[in-house]
Design an enzyme around this catalytic site. Structure first.
Site, mmCIF file in Angstrom:
data_model
loop_
_atom_site.group_PDB
_atom_site.id
_atom_site.type_symbol
_atom_site.label_atom_id
_atom_site.label_comp_id
_atom_site.label_asym_id
_atom_site.label_seq_id
_atom_site.Cartn_x
_atom_site.Cartn_y
_atom_site.Cartn_z
ATOM 1 N N LYS A 115 -10.164 -3.361 3.254
ATOM 2 C CA LYS A 115 -10.351 -2.140 4.276
ATOM 3 C C LYS A 115 -11.338 -1.157 4.105
ATOM 4 O O LYS A 115 -12.172 -0.485 5.008
ATOM 5 C CB LYS A 115 -8.857 -1.061 3.997
ATOM 6 C CG LYS A 115 -7.573 -2.130 4.202
ATOM 7 C CD LYS A 115 -7.307 -2.614 5.392
ATOM 8 C CE LYS A 115 -5.921 -2.887 5.613
ATOM 9 N NZ LYS A 115 -5.377 -3.706 4.851
HETATM 10 C C1 LIG Z 1 -4.644 -4.860 5.182
HETATM 11 C C2 LIG Z 1 -4.266 -6.172 4.015
HETATM 12 C C3 LIG Z 1 -4.161 -7.298 4.553
HETATM 13 C C4 LIG Z 1 -3.812 -7.713 6.130
HETATM 14 O O1 LIG Z 1 -5.123 -7.709 6.822
HETATM 15 P P1 LIG Z 1 -4.963 -7.603 8.477
HETATM 16 O O2 LIG Z 1 -6.459 -7.047 8.789
HETATM 17 O O3 LIG Z 1 -3.847 -6.427 8.470
HETATM 18 O O4 LIG Z 1 -4.447 -8.979 8.772
HETATM 19 C C5 LIG Z 1 -4.319 -8.489 3.540
HETATM 20 N N1 LIG Z 1 -4.497 -7.984 2.219
HETATM 21 C C6 LIG Z 1 -4.574 -6.574 1.755
HETATM 22 C C7 LIG Z 1 -4.762 -6.503 0.389
HETATM 23 C C8 LIG Z 1 -4.696 -5.939 2.821
HETATM 24 O O5 LIG Z 1 -4.719 -4.599 2.438
#
Ligand SMILES: *Cc1c(COP(=O)(O)O)cnc(C)c1O
Length: 480
Positions: A115
């Site tokens: 993120k």
């Molecule tokens: C947010 C997240 C996901 C999922 O990603 P999306 O974009 O919501 O599909 C997978 N793994 C981790 C560690 C995340 O923080």
């Protein structure tokens, strides 16, 4: 080239330029913004980008999505600052696993999950745009764990922004919670909701759909519905293709998926010209996307807690963006399909539209026990520690890869220490925390708990937005 404009997937909100889309998040008709036309990169354009450092590549890839809203030199400095505080010189290092398989490590940012790639840039874009406009806004977001900490890390202390982050109480990992609640900045407001992540997401949507509240507080979103995040995430797909010199041959990605933002960025990378041949979605027992891609059955079920909490989601917001394309970019058709999905819990989708999705996407689900087995298997085969989300991505890639001669890149979405309990269950030992997180459990927490109620949330927002966080609110350690 014509200036880029964004249209809503529901077809009834005005088309906007990048700056307005960045600040708006959700469109006023309840839809999500997508580019009216995709910027296009030829194989030659791509080749010309190879060898650029990550931050420079980011500026170049994001620029066509920004258009004239931000100058090239400003965007370059924002990208350089955003990726300058990652703890690896490559920013997104690529590791070979053998057999044409690779792992792309997306956890070297300040909060150790992918993120950060989006939010470190988007936080700075917000700041840049708001300063220029002399405006102040309220960021409201729901998190299944990692978005919240990444948003808080990107926005803490910024003068023009208040940040309210909702997380499902007791349903995020200890490290995830501490990363959010221990940030001591007057503009950061943590809210634990007595409910699931989907409840949190519904509350956020309700706030945005209350146009009076939305206007009064100048609500804005940094959830993965925000186009700025998608644009920033496209970059590492291009980055990998250039590293592997696969920008002409093609490559496949395996992506552990929750809200469909990350894998949708892979789709967007393909739309701008990257030869992506397959996108493999990994899910845990909350497998609505796997049931859709494998069985054409998109049916809502109750969310269940798993070892990969960032994917404990039933309604994947960004899926609507893919749906828009599957339905021929017909906003009325998307509106009708989404309304039926909400009403009946079942998404109507024609065989033809589903086949279009199947050409590119596959999916596989893994139980908690299988996830632990894959964490062990990765350690035994490669000596690497992977977090449960990453393990599911790798497992899905192995299960669904269509062509052995096309490189397969699994996205490592979090540092294993963020999900230490699951890793410990798999391997017996908890992975060491990165030094930046070592004293996390000693810091005081700042968080309020609210019921799963729109009225309670709205009242809290109205009472606290635009003001420094009230007091050092109840310490919730142990209560979660
Ligand atoms: C947010 C997240 C996901 C999922 O990603 P999306 O974009 O919501 O599909 C997978 N793994 C981790 C560690 C995340 O923080």
């Amino acid at each position: 080239m014509a200036e880029i404009r964004y249209i809503s997937t529901r077809g009834r909100a005005p088309a906007l330029g990048f700056e307005d889309v960045l600040l708006a998040g959700l469109a006023r008709d309840g839809g999500l913004y997508v580019p009216e036309r995709w910027p296009a990169l030829t194989a030659g354009d791509l080749a010309a980008l190879s060898g650029l450092p990550y931050a420079e590549l980011a500026a170049r890839i994001v620029q066509p999505f920004v258009g004239r809203a931000i100058s090239e030199s400003d965007l370059a400095s924002l990208a350089s600052a955003a990726y300058g505080n990652f703890d690896h010189p490559d920013v997104a290092p690529l590791v070979a696993l053998g057999r044409g398989e690779f792992l792309l490590e997306l956890f070297h940012g300040p909060t150790f999950a992918f993120k950060d790639f989006a939010l470190q840039l988007v936080g700075r874009l917000f700041d840049h745009v708001l300063k220029r406009r002399g405006e102040r806004i309220t960021i409201l977001g729901a998190t299944s764990g990692d978005t919240g900490s990444a948003a808080i890390a990107a926005l803490a202390g910024r003068a023009a922004v208040d940040v309210f982050i909702l997380h499902p109480k007791g349903r995020v990992s200890e490290v995830q919670r501490l990363q959010m609640t221990t940030v001591d900045a007057p503009n950061v407001h943590n809210i634990a909701i007595e409910g699931t992540f989907d409840d949190c997401q519904d509350l956020v949507k309700a706030a945005f759909n209350d146009l009076a509240l939305r206007d009064a507080l100048k609500l804005s979103a940094v959830n993965s519905i925000n186009w700025g995040r998608i644009a920033a995430q496209i970059v590492y797909y291009v980055w990998v293709a250039l590293k592997l010199e696969a920008h002409e041959r093609g490559l496949a990605f395996a992506v552990p998926t929750g809200n469909f933002g990350n894998v949708y960025a892979g789709y967007a990378a393909r739309q701008i010209g990257l030869p992506v041949t397959q996108l493999i979605v990994g899910s845990n027992r909350n497998d609505i996307l796997t049931r859709f891609f494998e069985e054409r059955a998109m049916e809502m079920r109750a969310v269940e807690a798993s070892f990969s909490p960032s994917m404990d989601i039933q309604v994947s917001s960004n899926f609507e963006r893919l749906l828009f394309d599957l339905l021929g970019r017909d906003g009325a058709a998307v509106t009708a399909a989404m309304a039926e999905f909400r009403r009946t819990g079942r998404m109507p989708i024609s065989e033809a539209a589903w086949r279009k999705a199947r050409d590119l996407f596959s999916a596989a689900r893994f139980s908690d026990q299988e996830t632990l087995a894959w964490i062990r298997r990765m350690r035994d085969e490669t000596g690497r520690l992977v977090d449960p989300h990453t393990a599911i991505g790798i497992a899905a890639g192995r299960a669904k890869r269509r062509a052995a001669d096309v490189p397969l890149v699994a996205l490592a979405t979090a540092h294993p220490a963020k999900f230490g309990m699951a890793v410990k269950q798999a391997l017996g030992d908890e992975p060491p925390l990165p030094p930046a997180l070592a004293d996390l459990a000693k810091r005081p927490e700042h968080c309020v708990t609210l019921p799963n109620s729109a009225a309670a949330l709205f009242e809290h927002l109205r009472a606290n937005a635009g003001k420094p966080r009230a007091a050092k609110l109840a310490t919730i350690r142990g209560a979660a």
